[in-house]
Design a protein around this motif. Structure first.
Motif, PDB file in Angstrom:
ATOM      1  N   LEU A 186       0.822  -1.208   0.000  1.00 27.71           N
ATOM      2  CA  LEU A 186       0.000   0.000   0.000  1.00 27.71           C
ATOM      3  C   LEU A 186       0.856   1.258   0.000  1.00 27.71           C
ATOM      4  CD1 LEU A 186      -2.145  -2.132   0.746  1.00 27.71           C
ATOM      5  CD2 LEU A 186      -3.087  -0.504   2.387  1.00 27.71           C
ATOM      6  N   ALA A 187       0.362   2.286  -0.691  1.00 29.07           N
ATOM      7  CA  ALA A 187       0.935   3.629  -0.639  1.00 29.07           C
ATOM      8  C   ALA A 187      -0.185   4.551  -0.172  1.00 29.07           C
ATOM      9  CB  ALA A 187       1.465   4.044  -2.007  1.00 29.07           C
ATOM     10  N   PRO A 188      -0.479   4.565   1.119  1.00 32.59           N
ATOM     11  CA  PRO A 188      -1.668   5.273   1.615  1.00 32.59           C
ATOM     12  C   PRO A 188      -1.516   6.787   1.643  1.00 32.59           C
ATOM     13  CG  PRO A 188      -0.458   4.293   3.422  1.00 32.59           C
ATOM     14  CD  PRO A 188       0.233   3.849   2.177  1.00 32.59           C
ATOM     15  N   ASP A 203      -5.011   3.552   0.335  1.00 30.95           N
ATOM     16  CA  ASP A 203      -4.283   3.651  -0.930  1.00 30.95           C
ATOM     17  C   ASP A 203      -5.290   4.027  -2.018  1.00 30.95           C
ATOM     18  OD1 ASP A 203      -3.197   2.853  -3.540  1.00 30.95           O
ATOM     19  OD2 ASP A 203      -1.525   2.036  -2.387  1.00 30.95           O
ATOM     20  N   HIS A 211      -6.178  -3.652   3.331  1.00 31.49           N
ATOM     21  CA  HIS A 211      -6.483  -2.475   4.145  1.00 31.49           C
ATOM     22  C   HIS A 211      -6.986  -2.864   5.534  1.00 31.49           C
ATOM     23  CE1 HIS A 211      -6.239  -0.269   0.324  1.00 31.49           C
ATOM     24  NE2 HIS A 211      -6.146   0.838   1.049  1.00 31.49           N
TER      25      HIS A 211
END
Length: 373
Positions: free
Chosen positions: A222-224, A260, A343
């Motif tokens: 993830l790149a939140p 993300d 998530h």
């Protein structure tokens, strides 16, 4: 606002009892959270979004089923939400099956207690619906909880037979060399290799034990960032509005969280594509809701229902059954499931002839505590 998995908008058709049960939802969950943390081993340490899980959706399904003519005979009818609860418990907690059952038993106790305190008198038939709903939910949750752990055990066995074979071989060969050699140098060299491989085995065993309590195998990276899910839903709606003549709508409220954005958007697009592809040409509705630090993102379409016996397999198999003459789910649903679970949440399905089909991504509003590298 109801959090039931069918995401229906017309609450006027619900019975007085159904509306009364919905009205005490917050009081029920206040007491349920408190008692589960106090009485269920391991629950006290859980963050609220993980503790809450998909329980609000199950609760509102139960409220709907108390309306005699509503197309939901009990809280588990037409949906896999109870099974999703068990699956998430297996993935995100150290619970046993007994603890999953205990949570539902506490929910029943608290519901009857708060209802009595609020002056709600259940008829015998309504009490029976509640009893049946809780019992079926426990069955579905424990079944999926067990299936999840069974999958972990299979992966554990595969890893044991493959990854551990090499260090074990080095240890055995080294011990045989020490047993036969008369050279101190050779013995010390073999002992050094045994020590190194034993350390490798120790690390592997630690990782495998961790895997038994949490499935990390297929989680996405993830790149939140912080954004409003309702605004994202409106973007997806605009993307489809010109090309799809049946119409798209977005309802709900702004929900700003930490997710993300690209992964959520792709998952939402996959669900929208399926709604267009398998629906009957009617309006596709995206709903955004928040309750107790969980965000529910629903995509609804009208049309032919997904058979109950297929609902639990939709996210694992690449092809849908021959309903409506349309073939091929592709990878959209497995991908959406992976996004939800990455998530720290889940995805559930609710489908019936009367209510249509709804897929619901149910995840923590802030996913940061649940991101794994």
């Amino acid at each position: 606002m109801t959090f039931a998995t069918d995401q229906q908008l017309n609450h006027d058709s619900l019975s007085r009892t159904s509306r009364a049960v919905l009205a005490i939802r917050t009081a029920v969950f206040d007491q349920w959270e408190h008692e589960v943390r106090a009485r269920v081993e391991g629950a006290a340490q859980l963050l609220r979004p993980i503790l809450i899980n998909t329980m609000p959706a199950f609760y509102d399904n139960l409220a709907e089923s108390l309306t005699p003519d509503y197309p939901r005979a009990n809280a588990t009818s037409n949906t896999n939400v109870a099974g999703v609860h068990g699956n998430e418990r297996a993935r995100t907690t150290t619970y046993s099956a007994a603890q999953v059952i205990h949570e539902y038993q506490i929910l029943k106790e608290v519901l009857f207690r708060v209802a009595s305190q609020s002056g709600i008198a259940f008829q015998a038939s309504e009490s029976q619906v509640i009893e049946v709903s809780i019992n079926l939910a426990m069955r579905d949750a424990v079944r999926e909880f067990s299936h999840m752990h069974e999958g972990l055990r299979h992966r554990l066995a595969a890893t044991l037979t493959h990854d551990m074979r090499t260090p074990l071989s080095v240890v055995l060969n080294g011990s045989r060399l020490i047993e036969k050699t008369t050279s101190l140098d050779h013995a010390q060299m073999a002992a050094s290799k045994i020590r190194d491989q034993a350390a490798r085995l120790s690390e592997m065993i630690t990782s495998l034990v961790d895997a038994l309590t949490y499935d990390q195998a297929d989680h996405l990276t993830l790149a939140p960032s912080t954004f409003d899910m309702h605004a994202l839903a409106l973007e997806v709606k605009d993307q489809y509005s010109d090309a799809y003549t049946g119409g798209f709508e977005v309802i709900g409220t702004p929900v700003t969280g930490f997710w993300d954005r690209d992964l959520i958007r792709r998952a939402l697009e996959n669900l929208a594509n399926n709604a267009v592809k398998y629906g009957d040409g009617g309006c596709v509705r995206i709903t955004v809701k928040e309750y107790r630090e969980r965000m529910m993102l629903g995509v609804h379409n009208s049309g032919i229902a997904i058979p109950v016996d297929m609902q639990s397999r939709l996210f694992d198999y690449l092809r849908r059954g021959p309903t409506g003459g349309v073939q091929g789910w592709g990878i959209g649903l497995p991908y959406a499931k992976n996004v939800a679970e990455s998530h720290g949440g889940s995805i559930a399905v609710d489908s019936s002839k009367e209510s249509g089909t709804t897929f619901v991504i149910d995840i923590p509003v802030d996913c940061k505590p649940f991101i794994r590298s």
